[in-house]
Design an enzyme around this catalytic site. Structure first.
Site, short mmCIF file in Angstrom:
data_model
loop_
_atom_site.label_atom_id
_atom_site.label_comp_id
_atom_site.label_asym_id
_atom_site.label_seq_id
_atom_site.Cartn_x
_atom_site.Cartn_y
_atom_site.Cartn_z
N ASP A 252 0.82 -1.21 0.00
CA ASP A 252 0.00 0.00 0.00
C ASP A 252 0.86 1.26 0.00
O ASP A 252 2.06 1.20 0.21
CB ASP A 252 -0.97 -0.01 1.19
CG ASP A 252 -0.35 -0.58 2.46
OD1 ASP A 252 0.90 -0.57 2.56
OD2 ASP A 252 -1.09 -1.03 3.35
N HIS B 190 -7.61 -5.00 9.86
CA HIS B 190 -7.28 -4.77 8.44
C HIS B 190 -5.99 -5.49 8.05
O HIS B 190 -5.12 -5.72 8.89
CB HIS B 190 -7.25 -3.27 8.09
CG HIS B 190 -6.07 -2.48 8.58
ND1 HIS B 190 -6.15 -1.12 8.82
CD2 HIS B 190 -4.77 -2.82 8.84
CE1 HIS B 190 -4.96 -0.68 9.19
NE2 HIS B 190 -4.12 -1.68 9.23
#
Ligand code: F6R
Length: 221
Positions: free
Chosen positions: A61, A124
């Site tokens: 990410d 997450h």
């Protein structure tokens, strides 16, 4: 099954698996994470005698709106901890330019051989926040208040934390050939156990990992 050990031993073991993969393969592909959890793995890799020139990396990410020269950008982080110390074939991030092609690029590299993952206190993985569907590919996310608060420890103030990020999706991650999930700290114990032993639900994105055929899970206090 969750294996508990000291942080040092976990990092050593994972770094050795990476070394073995790289040494035994003509060409290898790593999926890498940032944050506090994997720092010890990169530290070990820096000390090892491994040639990464035929290794590609794909980071999980990257924040939206932080320039790569910003010390909290994930490119900056990876550079500091690994890439400026070791030369790789190429290093990729889901930045503005690459993110529409990220899944195809990974597929064209023949998939990720080893994916490193941390876990957020809300369950997450990468920046796939609660509610992310199982079939998600690389996409832009609005970070939850919980994640912004957790990550504010790396910034001078909470107002400086980006509110969006680009992240591999759950499906992108699940296609990896081998996954190492690491949770460090007592504050992660409960969410890790829920993710690994509880129901599989988009409300805890890490719970999808239970369906992966080659998952290793580590916990250290
Ligand atoms: C980082 C990432 C995140 C972190 C997670 C845990 O690239 O994808 O999912 O792994 O937020 O962060 P730390 O390790 O800082 O507790």
């Amino acid at each position: 099954m969750i294996k508990s050990n000291t942080y040092e031993k976990i990092c050593h073991q994972i770094a050795h698996s990476i070394k073995k993969l790289v040494n035994d393969s003509e060409f290898s592909v790593l999926g890498l994470a940032t944050g506090s959890t994997p720092i010890g793995i990169y530290e070990q890799l820096r000390k090892m005698d491994v040639d990464f020139k035929k290794t590609l990396t794909y980071n999980l990410d990257e924040y939206v709106g932080l320039d790569e020269s910003h010390p909290q950008s994930y490119k900056y982080f990876m550079n500091e901890h690994l890439f400026k110390h070791r030369k790789f074939h190429s290093n990729h991030f889901p930045d503005e330019k690459l993110f529409p092609y990220y899944d195809s690029m990974i597929d064209n590299s023949d998939g990720i051989d080893i994916q490193i993952l941390g876990i957020g206190t809300n369950g997450h993985i990468a920046f796939n926040e609660p509610g992310t569907p199982r079939d998600s590919k690389t996409h832009i996310v609005d970070l939850t208040e919980n994640t912004i608060k957790d990550n504010s420890r790396f910034f001078d103030s909470i107002d400086e934390v980006p509110t969006q990020a680009r992240t591999m999706g759950i499906d992108t991650i699940m296609r990896s050939k081998e996954i190492y999930l690491i949770a460090r700290g007592k504050h992660k114990k409960e969410i890790l156990e829920e993710a690994i032993y509880g129901n599989i639900t988009p409300e805890i994105p890490a719970s999808f990992l239970q369906e992966h055929r080659n998952l290793k899970v580590y916990y250290s206090d």
